[in-house]
Design a protein around this motif. Structure first.
Motif, PDB file in Angstrom:
ATOM      1  N   VAL A 412       0.833  -1.204   0.000  1.00 51.24           N
ATOM      2  CA  VAL A 412       0.000   0.000   0.000  1.00 51.24           C
ATOM      3  C   VAL A 412       0.868   1.254   0.000  1.00 51.24           C
ATOM      4  N   ALA A 413       1.919   1.255   0.819  1.00 56.56           N
ATOM      5  CA  ALA A 413       2.798   2.434   0.892  1.00 56.56           C
ATOM      6  C   ALA A 413       3.503   2.679  -0.432  1.00 56.56           C
ATOM      7  N   ALA A 414       3.833   1.624  -1.178  1.00 56.16           N
ATOM      8  CA  ALA A 414       4.505   1.786  -2.461  1.00 56.16           C
ATOM      9  C   ALA A 414       3.639   2.549  -3.455  1.00 56.16           C
ATOM     10  N   LEU A 415       2.307   2.504  -3.293  1.00 56.40           N
ATOM     11  CA  LEU A 415       1.397   3.220  -4.184  1.00 56.40           C
ATOM     12  C   LEU A 415       0.927   4.545  -3.592  1.00 56.40           C
ATOM     13  N   GLY A 416       1.537   4.944  -2.474  1.00 53.67           N
ATOM     14  CA  GLY A 416       1.165   6.215  -1.865  1.00 53.67           C
ATOM     15  C   GLY A 416      -0.094   6.135  -1.025  1.00 53.67           C
ATOM     16  N   GLY A 417      -0.498   4.930  -0.605  1.00 51.32           N
ATOM     17  CA  GLY A 417      -1.707   4.772   0.188  1.00 51.32           C
ATOM     18  C   GLY A 417      -1.429   4.716   1.682  1.00 51.32           C
ATOM     19  N   VAL A 418      -2.502   4.441   2.421  1.00 51.46           N
ATOM     20  CA  VAL A 418      -2.442   4.380   3.886  1.00 51.46           C
ATOM     21  C   VAL A 418      -2.953   3.020   4.331  1.00 51.46           C
ATOM     22  N   PHE A 419      -2.219   2.403   5.262  1.00 56.44           N
ATOM     23  CA  PHE A 419      -2.593   1.081   5.762  1.00 56.44           C
ATOM     24  C   PHE A 419      -2.647   1.136   7.285  1.00 56.44           C
ATOM     25  N   VAL A 420      -3.766   0.593   7.839  1.00 54.95           N
ATOM     26  CA  VAL A 420      -3.949   0.562   9.289  1.00 54.95           C
ATOM     27  C   VAL A 420      -4.476  -0.805   9.660  1.00 54.95           C
ATOM     28  N   SER A 421      -3.947  -1.372  10.740  1.00 54.68           N
ATOM     29  CA  SER A 421      -4.432  -2.668  11.217  1.00 54.68           C
ATOM     30  C   SER A 421      -4.342  -2.697  12.731  1.00 54.68           C
ATOM     31  N   GLY A 422      -5.236  -3.494  13.328  1.00 52.53           N
ATOM     32  CA  GLY A 422      -5.211  -3.622  14.783  1.00 52.53           C
ATOM     33  C   GLY A 422      -6.466  -4.303  15.304  1.00 52.53           C
ATOM     34  N   PRO A 423      -6.466  -4.694  16.570  1.00 52.55           N
ATOM     35  CA  PRO A 423      -7.629  -5.367  17.172  1.00 52.55           C
ATOM     36  C   PRO A 423      -8.785  -4.403  17.380  1.00 52.55           C
ATOM     37  N   THR A 424      -9.962  -4.955  17.411  1.00 53.56           N
ATOM     38  CA  THR A 424     -11.168  -4.161  17.665  1.00 53.56           C
ATOM     39  C   THR A 424     -11.580  -4.312  19.127  1.00 53.56           C
ATOM     40  N   ASP A 425     -12.486  -3.423  19.554  1.00 50.18           N
ATOM     41  CA  ASP A 425     -12.952  -3.481  20.938  1.00 50.18           C
ATOM     42  C   ASP A 425     -13.750  -4.754  21.217  1.00 50.18           C
ATOM     43  N   ALA A 426     -14.340  -5.332  20.169  1.00 51.38           N
ATOM     44  CA  ALA A 426     -15.165  -6.523  20.359  1.00 51.38           C
ATOM     45  C   ALA A 426     -14.348  -7.809  20.392  1.00 51.38           C
ATOM     46  N   GLY A 427     -13.025  -7.689  20.299  1.00 48.04           N
ATOM     47  CA  GLY A 427     -12.189  -8.887  20.351  1.00 48.04           C
ATOM     48  C   GLY A 427     -11.795  -9.415  18.988  1.00 48.04           C
ATOM     49  N   GLY A 428     -12.179  -8.731  17.936  1.00 45.61           N
ATOM     50  CA  GLY A 428     -11.800  -9.163  16.597  1.00 45.61           C
ATOM     51  C   GLY A 428     -10.552  -8.438  16.100  1.00 45.61           C
ATOM     52  N   PHE A 429     -10.446  -8.382  14.794  1.00 46.32           N
ATOM     53  CA  PHE A 429      -9.274  -7.724  14.190  1.00 46.32           C
ATOM     54  C   PHE A 429      -9.721  -7.037  12.919  1.00 46.32           C
ATOM     55  N   ARG A 430      -9.129  -5.849  12.650  1.00 52.65           N
ATOM     56  CA  ARG A 430      -9.547  -5.054  11.507  1.00 52.65           C
ATOM     57  C   ARG A 430      -8.314  -4.665  10.678  1.00 52.65           C
ATOM     58  N   VAL A 431      -8.440  -4.794   9.381  1.00 51.83           N
ATOM     59  CA  VAL A 431      -7.406  -4.372   8.429  1.00 51.83           C
ATOM     60  C   VAL A 431      -8.045  -3.374   7.478  1.00 51.83           C
ATOM     61  N   SER A 432      -7.481  -2.160   7.390  1.00 54.31           N
ATOM     62  CA  SER A 432      -8.024  -1.102   6.529  1.00 54.31           C
ATOM     63  C   SER A 432      -6.915  -0.548   5.652  1.00 54.31           C
ATOM     64  N   ALA A 433      -7.277  -0.229   4.433  1.00 58.92           N
ATOM     65  CA  ALA A 433      -6.305   0.353   3.485  1.00 58.92           C
ATOM     66  C   ALA A 433      -7.020   1.300   2.529  1.00 58.92           C
ATOM     67  N   VAL A 434      -6.347   2.388   2.196  1.00 62.57           N
ATOM     68  CA  VAL A 434      -6.845   3.359   1.221  1.00 62.57           C
ATOM     69  C   VAL A 434      -5.742   3.560   0.181  1.00 62.57           C
ATOM     70  N   ILE A 435      -6.084   3.361  -1.094  1.00 62.28           N
ATOM     71  CA  ILE A 435      -5.088   3.441  -2.178  1.00 62.28           C
ATOM     72  C   ILE A 435      -5.554   4.494  -3.172  1.00 62.28           C
ATOM     73  N   PRO A 436      -4.689   5.426  -3.568  1.00 67.86           N
ATOM     74  CA  PRO A 436      -5.064   6.405  -4.599  1.00 67.86           C
ATOM     75  C   PRO A 436      -5.417   5.711  -5.910  1.00 67.86           C
ATOM     76  N   ALA A 437      -6.413   6.237  -6.588  1.00 70.87           N
ATOM     77  CA  ALA A 437      -6.861   5.606  -7.838  1.00 70.87           C
ATOM     78  C   ALA A 437      -5.864   5.825  -8.965  1.00 70.87           C
ATOM     79  N   ALA A 438      -5.142   6.941  -8.935  1.00 67.13           N
ATOM     80  CA  ALA A 438      -4.168   7.245  -9.997  1.00 67.13           C
ATOM     81  C   ALA A 438      -2.843   6.621  -9.643  1.00 67.13           C
TER      82      ALA A 438
END
Length: 438
Positions: A412-438
């Motif tokens: 994700v970083a190689a394309l100039g995007g943002v990556f976030v990951s971590g546990p949730t309050d409910a005991g699960g896990f979340r992976v989020s990423a935003v990538i520029p379209a261009a």
């Protein structure tokens, strides 16, 4: 010190001010000949001046020997030659001195002034001597011969050595300039070769990292699903033969897909080996470096623009996870459109790796996959709930190398995007990423 001799490729090896022994021998020989000449010319000079002959010879030998220092003090040699011109001495010293002076790296006004003095001195002496010869009856030509002889003799003794020296000096400076330019080009070529080698090494490192990520994604996901299906196959083999057959077919399909993708990456590696192998075949370093870098760039381009995964295959990916027993929900927001191949592959790999992590660390947990098409970017989120049985991360005992999240962040970083990951309050896990379209 003024240098007028041959070009030097190394440090000085001759005595005193000579760069080579060859130059010292040449100057010594010329000085010896000049001393003999001036000594012989000192005999009539002594008789005309009314001094002892040995003094005239000694004076001529000392004056002629000055030619020995022509390379170190060319101005002094020319001045001595001008000074003894009235005594009709030092013709060789005058010629060699003017040549040396003209070939030196001295200001042109200095060379012109000394050459003019030598020309004028020779002209005056010749004029006087010819006039005396005509007055004594030795010459019976007309009066026009006196200035003609003076001009031609002075020009003949001054112009040729002066012009030849200027030519040699200009040629020497040109050769020095060409040598410096050649040395500069050689240094630049060496620097370019080193930079090409560094770029090739960097490209190889980038390619190794990229292939490692690809192999991790392929092997981790496909093999994880194969292990899950194999475990399910073992559990239902006796109870439900039809389901066991379906699971076995899924395992075979996933294995074939994994092998196909691995073969593609191995083909890229073999292409890189062919380029590196040229180094041992005598190909220049710069050519090998550029070829290796170009091969790596082509390999990346072929992999990115080739038959890699895309967002349209997400349904199939989620279907494979659902077939392995995972409860997966896919929601898509925004207007569906196509993106650059690298963007789609990165988004696909993020979802794929996140689902693989759910299989490894939260087997049986319900998972939500969200995909959002925005104006200038694409966002994805994979979130799993808490596993139904805490402490049983993976029923199939899948190992983890700890590189999945790192690989996703790098992509994700190689394309100039943002990556976030971590546990949730409910005991699960979340992976989020935003990538520029261009």
């Amino acid at each position: 010190m003024t240098t007028t001799g041959e070009e030097h490729t190394g440090g000085p090896t001759g005595p005193w001010w000579w760069a080579r022994w060859r130059g010292a021998v040449l100057d010594g020989s010329l000085a010896l000949v000049s001393a003999v000449e001036c000594g012989a010319e000192g005999v009539p000079f002594a008789r005309d001046a009314g001094i002892p002959v040995f003094l005239g010879v000694l004076f001529g030998v000392i004056a002629g020997s000055v030619l020995l220092v022509r390379r170190k003090w060319p101005i002094a040699v020319v001045l001595v030659a001008i000074a003894i011109t009235p005594a009709e001495m030092g013709f060789l010293m005058g010629i060699v001195g003017l040549y040396t002076l003209a070939a030196c790296e001295l200001p042109r006004r200095v060379i012109g002034a000394l050459a003019g003095m030598s020309l004028l001195g020779t002209m005056i002496v010749t004029f006087v001597r010819v006039r005396q010869s005509m007055a004594s009856g030795d010459l019976t030509l007309g009066d026009w011969f006196v200035p003609f002889a003076a001009v031609t003799t002075s020009l003949g003794l001054t112009a040729p050595p002066l012009l030849f020296g200027l030519y040699v000096g200009a040629r020497r400076r040109l050769m020095e300039s060409l040598r410096e330019r050649a040395d500069s080009l050689e240094r630049e070529l060496q620097l370019l070769a080193e930079r090409a080698e560094e770029r090739a090494e960097w490209a190889r490192g980038e390619e190794r990292t990229r292939i490692a990520r690809e192999m991790h994604d392929v092997v981790a996901h496909r093999v994880s699903l194969m292990v899950v299906h194999a475990a399910a196959l073992q559990a239902v083999a006796r109870k439900d033969p039809e389901k066991a057959v379906r699971n076995a077919a899924l395992v075979g399909d996933m294995g074939r897909q994994a092998l196909t993708e691995l073969r593609e990456m191995l083909g890229v590696l073999r292409a890189g080996e062919d380029v590196v192998g040229r180094r041992g075949a005598g190909v220049p370093l710069a050519a090998v470096g550029e070829a290796a870098a170009a091969a790596a760039d082509r390999a990346v381009g072929e992999t990115v623009s080739g038959d890699g995964p895309c967002l349209s295959e997400l349904d199939e990916l989620i279907g494979q996870s659902a077939a392995a027993g995972m409860v997966v929900e896919l929601s898509v927001m925004g207007e569906v459109r196509s993106y650059a191949a690298q963007v789609e592959q990165t988004a696909y790999r993020v979802v794929q790796e996140a689902l693989t992590n759910v299989h490894k660390h939260a087997a049986g947990a319900k998972t939500h996959v969200r995909l959002a098409h925005r104006v200038s970017e694409i966002a994805m989120q994979v979130e799993n709930e808490a596993p139904p049985e805490p402490g049983s991360a993976s029923a199939a005992g899948l190992p983890s190398g700890g590189n999945g999240l790192v690989g996703m962040r790098e992509r994700v970083a190689a394309l100039g995007g943002v990556f976030v990951s971590g546990p949730t309050d409910a005991g699960g896990f979340r992976v989020s990423a935003v990538i520029p379209a261009a």
